[in-house]
Design an enzyme around this catalytic site. Structure first.
Site, PDB file in Angstrom:
ATOM      1  CB  CYS A 135      -1.173 -20.489  -2.686  1.00  0.00           C
ATOM      2  SG  CYS A 135       0.396 -21.149  -2.152  1.00  0.00           S
ATOM      3  NE  ARG A 194      -5.409 -16.517  -1.837  1.00  0.00           N
ATOM      4  CZ  ARG A 194      -6.245 -16.557  -0.813  1.00  0.00           C
ATOM      5  NH1 ARG A 194      -7.016 -15.520  -0.568  1.00  0.00           N
ATOM      6  NH2 ARG A 194      -6.315 -17.613  -0.036  1.00  0.00           N
ATOM      7  CD1 TRP A 215       3.710 -15.918   1.087  1.00  0.00           C
ATOM      8  CD2 TRP A 215       3.375 -17.750   2.332  1.00  0.00           C
ATOM      9  NE1 TRP A 215       4.234 -15.686   2.330  1.00  0.00           N
ATOM     10  CE2 TRP A 215       4.052 -16.788   3.112  1.00  0.00           C
ATOM     11  CE3 TRP A 215       3.071 -18.971   2.906  1.00  0.00           C
ATOM     12  CZ2 TRP A 215       4.406 -17.015   4.434  1.00  0.00           C
ATOM     13  CZ3 TRP A 215       3.433 -19.204   4.220  1.00  0.00           C
ATOM     14  CH2 TRP A 215       4.093 -18.226   4.976  1.00  0.00           C
ATOM     15  CG  ASN A 243      -4.691 -21.402  -0.546  1.00  0.00           C
ATOM     16  OD1 ASN A 243      -5.751 -20.869  -0.240  1.00  0.00           O
ATOM     17  ND2 ASN A 243      -3.632 -21.267   0.185  1.00  0.00           N
ATOM     18  N   GLY A 244      -2.946 -24.283   0.543  1.00  0.00           N
ATOM     19  CA  GLY A 244      -3.140 -24.934   1.831  1.00  0.00           C
ATOM     20  C   GLY A 244      -1.919 -25.737   2.204  1.00  0.00           C
ATOM     21  CD  GLU A 257      -1.970  -1.593  12.112  1.00  0.00           C
ATOM     22  OE1 GLU A 257      -1.681  -2.605  12.756  1.00  0.00           O
ATOM     23  OE2 GLU A 257      -2.109  -1.605  10.879  1.00  0.00           O
ATOM     24  CE  LYS A 273       0.171  -1.984   8.073  1.00  0.00           C
ATOM     25  NZ  LYS A 273      -0.879  -2.525   8.876  1.00  0.00           N
ATOM     26  CD  GLU A 292       2.502  -5.075   7.350  1.00  0.00           C
ATOM     27  OE1 GLU A 292       2.337  -6.279   7.138  1.00  0.00           O
ATOM     28  OE2 GLU A 292       1.574  -4.305   7.661  1.00  0.00           O
ATOM     29  CG  HIS A 307       9.911   0.409  33.894  1.00  0.00           C
ATOM     30  ND1 HIS A 307      10.216   0.548  35.226  1.00  0.00           N
ATOM     31  CD2 HIS A 307       8.765   1.121  33.698  1.00  0.00           C
ATOM     32  CE1 HIS A 307       9.281   1.280  35.824  1.00  0.00           C
ATOM     33  NE2 HIS A 307       8.387   1.646  34.909  1.00  0.00           N
ATOM     34  CE  LYS A 355      -5.357  -7.610   2.611  1.00  0.00           C
ATOM     35  NZ  LYS A 355      -4.887  -6.516   3.472  1.00  0.00           N
TER      36      LYS A 355
HETATM   37  C1  F6R Z   1      -0.598  -6.275   8.607  1.00  0.00           C
HETATM   38  C2  F6R Z   1      -1.496  -7.313   8.167  1.00  0.00           C
HETATM   39  C3  F6R Z   1      -1.548  -8.560   8.955  1.00  0.00           C
HETATM   40  C4  F6R Z   1      -3.013  -8.993   9.132  1.00  0.00           C
HETATM   41  C5  F6R Z   1      -3.080 -10.366   9.824  1.00  0.00           C
HETATM   42  C6  F6R Z   1      -4.499 -10.788  10.079  1.00  0.00           C
HETATM   43  O1  F6R Z   1      -0.643  -5.184   7.737  1.00  0.00           O
HETATM   44  O2  F6R Z   1      -2.172  -7.173   7.195  1.00  0.00           O
HETATM   45  O3  F6R Z   1      -0.930  -8.411  10.188  1.00  0.00           O
HETATM   46  O4  F6R Z   1      -3.672  -8.027   9.872  1.00  0.00           O
HETATM   47  O5  F6R Z   1      -2.447 -11.317   9.019  1.00  0.00           O
HETATM   48  O6  F6R Z   1      -5.237 -10.838   8.909  1.00  0.00           O
HETATM   49  P1  F6R Z   1      -6.818 -10.877   8.939  1.00  0.00           P
HETATM   50  O7  F6R Z   1      -7.283  -9.580   9.431  1.00  0.00           O
HETATM   51  O8  F6R Z   1      -7.224 -11.163   7.528  1.00  0.00           O
HETATM   52  O9  F6R Z   1      -7.182 -11.991   9.871  1.00  0.00           O
END
Ligand code: F6R
Length: 613
Positions: A2, A28, A75, A101-102, A485, A489, A492, A508, A608
């Protein structure tokens, strides 16, 4: 998650400031949006399910008159996304409005008490309780502020809140615990917000609030107090002034700057962000302090979530192979697995772009309670991680707005590689002149990343994955981490089930899934020539195999059945491979998402900054 914003101004209508703030905070959460404006006739609230742009145009928010107000982008945690659960929330009489937010842990207990006391609660959110709680505390208080403090001291869990009340139309109250909150100090106005980009168009003078701080802003005043066990302590004016920081980056860094999406802009920015991480840290003495701590520690634990965890995996690789130090990677939310074995003498390296991720902060707190020292690696100055760690070190990648982490991944790797090299000097594996050579070789990374972006944009088609709903992204050695990684990507933002495991594991079990045309991508790094066998076994079973590798890396055996994608050369330097390979997968995921009609900046169900459990 949020995003919240609260603004009060002496002489201008603040609705456009709130609109812009909401656009900047949308990363957010984007389940619903709302605005409260304090005007002549009291507080008016507009709120609706959906995204910021539709909300702003539907309610013509920019033309609403008023000099004090709140904004929120949600969110969802308590209650599904709908109009009623959208913030702001009000008390029974519509005189107090709250954005939050929380997550409140004592939500059920508070709700029961408030209902017993006759409050009528209309939404399913925990936030609404805050408005009723303040309303309730007013009966026992001589001022609104006293009621606000009494209400806040009854909240358990995490919160950043902004509150307006009808009787004080030029004031926004705020409080924070475990959720981020900053103050933007302006000329003739002040603002509170979840993050700096929300106010950067209007002011670059920022105060980062600490946990447990609360207070109010008026157009010309900032008052901050600390809620301690001894009671409420006012933070002196001198201290507040000394905490004002000037943000160097400006509007451009927080806007799309002509790109269709933040994600693409941030992918393309990587030559600059990687360079900035390198140049900003290479001579920073804090790296030497961290290196000596790592070299002399009993155990090294590396933790983080999502992309940051994947960067942490590359760190464990470099620490072992450059500095000769063993380290234990642990996903932050699983920290309990290790907790009992951690103690004084251990060092935890916690990695978090935002510095606000709940899981990572909880891991840090748990390990610190056991006596371990914590190195916090983050992109955000003043973030909770930077303040809770014993030593903080910054990625200096510039703000990342796209929900999917891109440029911060390559910056994390750069910073962690530098730390590994300096640690090697402390462990005696590299001499002074060798350290210089290793560090100098990293200066090539921005060029490699640039070249890789250019090639990838050109060669990757819009629908690389066709109609496939699944793909394997595999690697060995360092490549296994790059592949992890890459798979995240693709999952998501393109919503394709991309799975990643170390390529040697195929036989395996996972190879059973392979049939004609199943997409299998290999991130082939220069440390693992054995990957050739894994490529061949997949190709032999009809998989559609794509091998992404540095062009000067010759696989021992040519695999005719596999398509090879040549990325820029890395001279066999394993430290440079991530910059050659990572952009390929970022761009594949981006193009795939856009071609499938998804907005890569707003992947469903994600936000985010993940500030919830
Ligand atoms: C993937 C992504 C998330 C963050 C994760 C940790 O693209 O952005 O997996 O990497 O939520 O976020 P931070 O780095 O802010 O702790």
């Amino acid at each position: 998650m949020c995003g919240i914003i609260g603004v009060c101004s002496i002489d201008r209508n603040i609705a456009p400031m709130i609109s812009l703030g909401l656009r900047r905070l949308e990363y957010r959460g984007y389940d619903s949006v709302g605005v409260a404006i304090v005007g002549e006739g009291g507080i008016q609230v507009w709120k609706a399910k959906g995204d910021v742009d539709s909300f702003l145009s539907r309610f013509k928010v920019d033309s609403i008159a008023g000099r004090t107000g709140l904004g929120h982008t949600r969110w969802a945690t308590h209650g599904p996304p709908n109009d009623v659960n959208a913030h702001p929330h009000m008390d029974c009489r519509g005189k107090i409005a709250v954005v939050h937010n929380g997550v409140l842990r004592n939500f059920v207990a508070l709700k029961n008490i408030l209902e017993l006391r006759g409050h009528s609660i209309v939404s399913e959110t925990d936030t609404e309780l805050i408005a009723h709680l303040i309303e309730d505390e007013k009966h026992f208080s001589s001022s609104f502020f006293e009621a606000f403090v009494r209400a806040v001291s009854r909240l358990e869990g995490s919160y950043a809140i902004a509150v307006v009340n009808e009787d004080e139309p030029h004031r926004v109250y705020f409080a924070r615990v475990k959720s981020p909150l900053i103050i933007g100090v302006g000329n003739g106005f002040n603002a509170v917000a979840s993050d700096i980009p929300a106010v950067i168009e209007y002011t670059r003078r920022i105060i980062v609030l600490d946990d447990g701080e609360l207070g109010w802003i008026t157009p010309g005043e900032v008052k901050v107090f600390k809620l301690t066990d001894e009671g409420l302590m006012e933070v002196s004016r001198e201290e507040i002034l000394s905490r004002v920081v000037f943000i160097e980056w400006g509007v451009e860094a927080a806007s799309k700057h002509g790109y269709p999406h933040f994600m693409l802009k941030e992918i393309v920015e990587q030559p600059d962000s990687v360079r900035s991480t390198y140049e900003g840290n290479v001579s920073d003495p804090v790296l030497e302090t961290i290196a000596s701590l790592l070299a002399s520690s009993d155990n090294i634990i590396v933790t983080g979530a999502g992309t940051s965890y994947h960067a942490g995996l590359t760190f464990t690789y470099y620490l072992a192979n450059i500095a000769g130090r063993h380290s234990i990677p642990i996903i932050a939310s699983e920290h309990r697995i290790l907790e009992g074995a951690v103690g004084r003498g251990d060092v935890v390296v916690a990695i978090s772009q935002s510095g606000e991720t709940f899981d990572t902060l909880e891991a840090v707190r748990a390990f610190r309670r056991r006596g371990a020292r914590v190195v916090g690696v983050t992109n955000v100055v003043g973030s909770a991680l930077s303040r809770e760690a014993d030593i903080a070190v910054y990625m200096r990648a510039g703000p990342e707005i796209g929900v999917a982490a891109t440029k911060t991944f390559t910056s994390q790797i750069m910073l962690l590689t530098l730390i590994s090299i300096y640690t090697a000097r402390e462990t005696g594996l590299l001499g002074g002149s060798e350290v210089k050579v290793e560090v100098a070789s990293l200066a090539e990374a921005p060029n490699i990343v640039r070249e890789s972006i250019g090639r990838s944009l050109e060669i990757i088609s819009d629908r690389e994955l066709g109609e496939h709903r699944s793909a394997y992204i595999l690697g060995r050695g360092l490549g296994a981490h790059v592949a992890k990684e890459a798979a995240l990507k693709i999952k998501e933002i393109a919503y394709v089930h991309a799975e990643s495991y170390p390529a040697g594991e195929s036989k395996h079990g996972p190879i059973a899934l392979i049939d004609e045309g199943f997409p299998v991508y290999f991130a082939a790094t220069t440390d693992s020539p054995e990957i050739t066998g894994n490529i061949m076994e997949m190709a032999a079973r009809g998989a559609r195999v794509v091998v992404v590798k540095p062009e000067d890396y010759k696989l021992p055996v040519g695999v005719k059945e596999a398509k090879t994608v040549e990325m820029p050369p890395t001279r066999g330097d394993i430290k440079l491979d991530p910059y050659a390979l990572t952009p390929y997968f970022q761009i594949l995921a981006y193009k795939e998402a856009v071609a499938r009609g998804y907005n890569p900046d707003k992947p469903r169900n994600l936000a985010k900054t993940v500030t919830v459990e």
